[in-house]
Design a protein around this motif. Structure first.
Motif, PDB file in Angstrom:
ATOM      1  N   HIS A 128       0.838  -1.205   0.000  1.00 19.90           N
ATOM      2  CA  HIS A 128       0.000   0.000   0.000  1.00 19.90           C
ATOM      3  C   HIS A 128       0.869   1.250   0.000  1.00 19.90           C
ATOM      4  O   HIS A 128       0.624   2.198  -0.762  1.00 19.90           O
ATOM      5  CB  HIS A 128      -0.912  -0.025   1.229  1.00 19.90           C
ATOM      6  CG  HIS A 128      -1.644   1.253   1.455  1.00 19.90           C
ATOM      7  ND1 HIS A 128      -2.757   1.613   0.726  1.00 19.90           N
ATOM      8  CD2 HIS A 128      -1.407   2.277   2.303  1.00 19.90           C
ATOM      9  CE1 HIS A 128      -3.173   2.807   1.120  1.00 19.90           C
ATOM     10  NE2 HIS A 128      -2.376   3.224   2.082  1.00 19.90           N
ATOM     11  N   GLU A 129       1.885   1.271   0.856  1.00 25.21           N
ATOM     12  CA  GLU A 129       2.754   2.440   0.934  1.00 25.21           C
ATOM     13  C   GLU A 129       3.594   2.610  -0.324  1.00 25.21           C
ATOM     14  O   GLU A 129       3.907   3.733  -0.725  1.00 25.21           O
ATOM     15  CB  GLU A 129       3.650   2.377   2.170  1.00 25.21           C
ATOM     16  CG  GLU A 129       2.980   2.917   3.411  1.00 25.21           C
ATOM     17  CD  GLU A 129       2.407   4.328   3.206  1.00 25.21           C
ATOM     18  OE1 GLU A 129       2.975   5.122   2.433  1.00 25.21           O
ATOM     19  OE2 GLU A 129       1.376   4.628   3.797  1.00 25.21           O
ATOM     20  N   HIS A 132       1.231   4.187  -2.686  1.00 27.35           N
ATOM     21  CA  HIS A 132       0.959   5.548  -2.220  1.00 27.35           C
ATOM     22  C   HIS A 132       2.135   6.471  -2.581  1.00 27.35           C
ATOM     23  O   HIS A 132       1.940   7.562  -3.115  1.00 27.35           O
ATOM     24  CB  HIS A 132       0.750   5.497  -0.702  1.00 27.35           C
ATOM     25  CG  HIS A 132       0.265   6.775  -0.091  1.00 27.35           C
ATOM     26  ND1 HIS A 132      -0.992   7.278  -0.315  1.00 27.35           N
ATOM     27  CD2 HIS A 132       0.862   7.656   0.748  1.00 27.35           C
ATOM     28  CE1 HIS A 132      -1.143   8.418   0.358  1.00 27.35           C
ATOM     29  NE2 HIS A 132      -0.029   8.662   1.014  1.00 27.35           N
ATOM     30  N   THR A 133       3.341   6.007  -2.297  1.00 24.45           N
ATOM     31  CA  THR A 133       4.535   6.797  -2.622  1.00 24.45           C
ATOM     32  C   THR A 133       4.623   7.059  -4.119  1.00 24.45           C
ATOM     33  O   THR A 133       4.966   8.163  -4.554  1.00 24.45           O
ATOM     34  CB  THR A 133       5.802   6.053  -2.143  1.00 24.45           C
ATOM     35  OG1 THR A 133       5.681   5.817  -0.741  1.00 24.45           O
ATOM     36  CG2 THR A 133       7.055   6.869  -2.408  1.00 24.45           C
ATOM     37  N   ARG A 134       4.281   6.052  -4.907  1.00 28.68           N
ATOM     38  CA  ARG A 134       4.414   6.181  -6.369  1.00 28.68           C
ATOM     39  C   ARG A 134       3.374   7.110  -6.995  1.00 28.68           C
ATOM     40  O   ARG A 134       3.443   7.399  -8.188  1.00 28.68           O
ATOM     41  CB  ARG A 134       4.355   4.793  -7.017  1.00 28.68           C
ATOM     42  CG  ARG A 134       5.623   3.978  -6.744  1.00 28.68           C
ATOM     43  CD  ARG A 134       5.607   2.674  -7.502  1.00 28.68           C
ATOM     44  NE  ARG A 134       5.683   2.909  -8.938  1.00 28.68           N
ATOM     45  CZ  ARG A 134       5.364   1.994  -9.852  1.00 28.68           C
ATOM     46  NH1 ARG A 134       4.943   0.796  -9.478  1.00 28.68           N
ATOM     47  NH2 ARG A 134       5.455   2.279 -11.136  1.00 28.68           N
ATOM     48  N   ARG A 135       2.411   7.566  -6.201  1.00 26.99           N
ATOM     49  CA  ARG A 135       1.535   8.612  -6.746  1.00 26.99           C
ATOM     50  C   ARG A 135       2.368   9.852  -7.096  1.00 26.99           C
ATOM     51  O   ARG A 135       1.976  10.642  -7.948  1.00 26.99           O
ATOM     52  CB  ARG A 135       0.467   9.000  -5.711  1.00 26.99           C
ATOM     53  CG  ARG A 135      -0.394   7.826  -5.259  1.00 26.99           C
ATOM     54  CD  ARG A 135      -1.715   8.241  -4.682  1.00 26.99           C
ATOM     55  NE  ARG A 135      -1.641   9.178  -3.576  1.00 26.99           N
ATOM     56  CZ  ARG A 135      -2.717   9.659  -2.958  1.00 26.99           C
ATOM     57  NH1 ARG A 135      -3.929   9.279  -3.341  1.00 26.99           N
ATOM     58  NH2 ARG A 135      -2.595  10.496  -1.952  1.00 26.99           N
ATOM     59  N   ILE A 136       3.519  10.017  -6.409  1.00 24.31           N
ATOM     60  CA  ILE A 136       4.375  11.188  -6.616  1.00 24.31           C
ATOM     61  C   ILE A 136       5.770  10.809  -7.085  1.00 24.31           C
ATOM     62  O   ILE A 136       6.335  11.451  -7.960  1.00 24.31           O
ATOM     63  CB  ILE A 136       4.485  11.988  -5.289  1.00 24.31           C
ATOM     64  CG1 ILE A 136       3.101  12.491  -4.866  1.00 24.31           C
ATOM     65  CG2 ILE A 136       5.468  13.155  -5.448  1.00 24.31           C
ATOM     66  CD1 ILE A 136       3.065  13.136  -3.487  1.00 24.31           C
ATOM     67  N   HIS A 311      -4.458   2.398  -8.510  1.00 21.06           N
ATOM     68  CA  HIS A 311      -3.234   3.189  -8.542  1.00 21.06           C
ATOM     69  C   HIS A 311      -2.761   3.287  -9.979  1.00 21.06           C
ATOM     70  O   HIS A 311      -2.312   2.313 -10.559  1.00 21.06           O
ATOM     71  CB  HIS A 311      -2.170   2.558  -7.648  1.00 21.06           C
ATOM     72  CG  HIS A 311      -2.496   2.709  -6.200  1.00 21.06           C
ATOM     73  ND1 HIS A 311      -2.290   3.885  -5.526  1.00 21.06           N
ATOM     74  CD2 HIS A 311      -3.054   1.858  -5.315  1.00 21.06           C
ATOM     75  CE1 HIS A 311      -2.686   3.743  -4.272  1.00 21.06           C
ATOM     76  NE2 HIS A 311      -3.154   2.526  -4.117  1.00 21.06           N
TER      77      HIS A 311
END
Lengths: 382, 382
Positions: A128-129, A132-136, A311
Motif C-alpha cells: 500500500h505504501e 501511495h509513494t508512487r503517486r508522486i 493506482h
C-alpha cells in the motif's frame, strides 16, 4: 460485497473474525458468504463447504479471498477467478510470486483485480505504501527484513550467543517456524516477497527463481561473534534496485552496521524500506506474520476493492533479473577455500575470508563451483 | 484542479517543484495558479503575487495550500478559505493544532476539506496510515520521535558525550535548528504534533496547552551517562493513549530501553508508531523535515482531495486531556530536592533522584511547585 473465503487456518480464520465483527463503517456491506475447508469438521460455521466449485460458480460472490497456501489448487482457482472477471485477494506469496505474470495478464484482460498486500510483510502496509509513494515518486530501491522466523533466530543468536539449531528448535516450539523450515531458513520465503516487491516498486515482474537467494541454515555462532566484533548485526535481507533500467535483486544475510536502524529490528518483527525521489528513505515496521495482523492486510485489500481504489502508477511487465553491475564485499565461510583463489582479500581464519569489492555474479559463480553444502555467505557492504 | 500556494520558503518551494514537474499520472491536472510571497523579489516566477486576497477571491482556485508558518495571517486565511467552502491544505502545525476545533467546524459546516499530513512527521505518511488503519481497527495508543532537531541533539550527545549547548550549536550550523530554538527544544513543536495525532487517532481534539510538555533544554551529559549505564537511550517522545474514554497525552524526554527499536532512531530522523486492535504495533520511519519530504506530504493531501478520498472513521470532537490515571517512574534532576520529599525513591546523586511508580499529575504538580528553571525531568517507565 460478498466474499468466498478459501482456507480457514491461521490467516483465513483471522479474516473471518475481522469481517464478521463489522467494527467500522468501512466493513459494512462486506460479508463472507462461503468458506472453503478441507473437512466440515473444521468448525460449525454454517458457511463452511468443501467444494471449491460451489464457491467459484456462485453468482452472488464478487471476490475470492484465498488463504490456503501452496501452489495448487490455489493457482488454478486464482486463474479461474480472474478469467471470470472476478477479483482475487491472496495471502499466498509462494503461489502469487510464482504465477504473477499469468495472473496479472488475466487481470488486465478480464478486468478482475488482484490484492496481495498480505503476501509481503504480514500486517505492514508495505505494498500500500509503495503504491501511495508512487503517486508522486519513482522508487529507486527497497530492502527489508521480510521473514519473522529467521529474524527471531538471528536476533536470538545475537543476544544469547546460541547456535543456530538451538534457536531453530526454540522458534519451532513457539510456532514461529514450521516443522520443515526450509522455506524460511533457505531464503525462499524472502525470495517470493522480494519478487512481489520488485513488481510493485518498479513494475518489474521477474521469475522468483532468477533472484539469487541464500539463507541462514549454515550460520554459526562464530559468524555472529565476528559481526559483533566489527560493530555489525546480521539480518536476512531481501533487496531490489532499479538501475539504468536493470532490475537488481538478491536475498542474502547482510552484516548491517549497528548504526543502521534496521539492524535493531528484533524478535519476529519485520521492517521494509524504500527510497523515493522526493520522500527519501522511508521505513515501515510491524508484525510480519500472525493471524490478525496478516488478516488485517487481507481485509485492507478487500476494502480497497469495495471502494474501487486503483493506482494509476502501476503497469507491471515481465522483466529479467540483471545483477551484472552489482558489486560488494562479502564474508564467506567454506571448507573449500581453494575454490575462491583470487577472491580472498583478508583471511579471518582457516575457513573464513572477506572479499575486496567484487562482482556479485562473479562471487556467486565461485560459490556454485565450490559446491560446498555447508558454505555460509553474507554481504558486508555494497 | 487549481491551487493557490501561500508561502514560497523551504516547504512551499518544494511543493512547487513537485507539482510543476508533473512526473506521475496522479499529478496531471493539478496546477499552481498563484504563489503568495512577501516580496516579488523572492523569484521570477510569473505566478508570484503579494496580495492574499487576490488568491482567496480567485474563482478558478479550488484549493489553498498554506506553507507560510506562524499563527496569523495563516489562521485568518484558513478560516476564510473553509468558510467559502474551499479546501485547505497546510504544513503549519502550530496554527493547525491551535485552531483545530474551529477549522474542523468550518469544514463540517461548509464542506471544504482539510489536509494536514505535513504537520506531523514531515514526509512520513503518518496521518494517512492512521486513517488507513482505522478503516479496520480502533487505535489504542501512539508514541513517537516527532522532532528532528531534538533527535539530532540527543543522538549526538549519546554518541559523543557532548554537552547540550555544543550539539545545539552544531544543529544550528547545519540548519537543523532555528536561531531561536525554543519551539523545538522546549517541546512545543512536539506538543502540536501530539495534539494533531490524538485528533486523528482517537477523534479527540484537545487544546495543545492542555498537554503537559517538557523539553530537553536542561539535559546534561551526566543524564545521558546515567541512561547509558542503565541500558537506556533518551528520546523526546510525544505520546497519546485513549483509556476508558479519557485522552491521556504528554510530551517529555523518555529513557527508552535500548532493546526498544525506537531508541535506535538516530540523527534527525523521526519515527511514530501506533497500536491497532488487529494490526498490533506498527511503526513508520522517515525524514521528519526537509523541503522535498515535507512537500511530498503536502502533495499527497492534494492528490487525496483531487481523488475525493475520504475516511469514514474520522469524526473529531472537542476533548480535554485527562492524565489522572497515568502512573510512571521518573528521573528528576533539580537544585530544589526538598520540594520532592515523599516522591524520592532512590537518590542517584545530591541533585538527582528516581521516583517509585507515582501519579504523573502528582509529580508534575511538585515540579511546578519547585519552580526550578534548571530542572530536568524524564520518564523512565510507565
Amino acid at each position: 460485497m460478498n466474499l468466498g473465503l478459501l482456507g480457514f487456518g491461521v490467516v483465513g480464520s483471522g479474516v473471518c473474525r475481522i469481517i464478521d465483527a463489522q467494527d467500522t463503517e468501512e466493513l459494512k456491506d462486506i460479508h463472507i458468504s462461503k468458506i472453503l475447508v478441507k473437512d466440515l469438521s473444521e468448525g460449525n460455521d454454517p458457511r463452511l463447504c468443501v467444494n471449491a466449485e460451489e464457491i467459484l460458480n456462485d453468482p452472488d460472490i464478487d471476490v475470492i479471498v484465498e488463504c490456503m497456501g501452496g501452489l495448487e489448487p490455489a493457482h488454478a482457482i486464482a486463474a479461474k477467478t480472474l478469467a471470470a472477471g472476478k477479483s482475487f485477494v491472496t495471502s499466498n506469496k509462494k503461489m502469487y510470486a510464482t504465477f504473477q505474470q499469468e495472473l496479472q495478464q488475466l487481470s488486465t484482460t478480464h478486468g478482475g483485480r488482484i490484492g496481495c498486500e498480505a503476501c509481503v510483510g504480514g500486517g505492514i502496509p508495505w505494498l500500500h505504501e509503495v503504491a501511495h509513494t508512487r503517486r508522486i515518486d519513482a522508487i529507486s530501491s527497497f530492502r527489508g527484513i521480510m521473514n519473522g522466523t529467521t529474524n527471531y533466530i538471528l536476533s536470538g543468536m545475537t543476544d544469547t550467543g546460541a547456535e543456530f539449531d538451538e534457536m531453530l528448535k526454540q522458534a519451532q516450539s513457539l510456532g514461529y517456524a514450521e516443522r520443515d523450515p526450509s522455506d524460511d531458513i533457505d531464503g525462499y520465503d524472502v525470495r517470493y516477497k522480494t519478487c512481489i516487491s520488485a513488481a510493485h516498486c518498479f513494475d518489474a515482474m521477474a521469475k522468483p527463481e532468477e533472484i539469487p537467494s541464500y539463507g541462514i541454515r549454515n550460520i554459526k555462532a562464530k559468524d555472529i561473534a565476528w559481526a559483533r566484533k566489527n560493530q555489525r548485526i546480521i539480518k536476512l535481507i531481501g533487496q531490489g534496485t532499479l538501475k539504468d533500467g536493470a532490475l537488481q535483486a538478491s536475498v542474502m544475510p547482510v552484516f548491517l552496521h549497528e548504526s543502521d536502524a534496521m539492524s535493531r529490528v528484533s524478535s519476529n518483527f519485520n521492517q521494509i524500506e524504500l527510497n523515493g525521489a522526493t520522500l527519501g528513505r522511508a521505513a515501515f515496521y510491524g508484525q510480519g506474520a500472525g493471524s490478525l495482523p496478516t488478516a488485517h492486510a487481507v481485509v485492507q485489500d478487500i476494502i480497497d476493492l469495495k471502494q474501487n481504489r486503483t493506482h494509476a502508477a502501476s503497469h507491471p511487465h515481465a522483466c529479467n533479473v540483471d545483477n551484472e553491475a552489482v558489486t560488494g564485499t562479502y564474508y564467506v565461510r567454506t571448507a573449500k577455500l581453494a575454490s575462491f583463489t583470487g577472491l580472498i582479500d583478508q583471511k579471518i581464519d582457516e575457513e573464513t575470508f572477506l572479499t575486496a569489492a567484487v562482482s556479485m555474479n562473479g562471487l556467486l559463480q565461485a560459490v556454485k563451483n565450490a559446491d560446498d553444502p555447508a558454505l555460509f555467505l553474507a554481504e558486508v557492504d555494497r
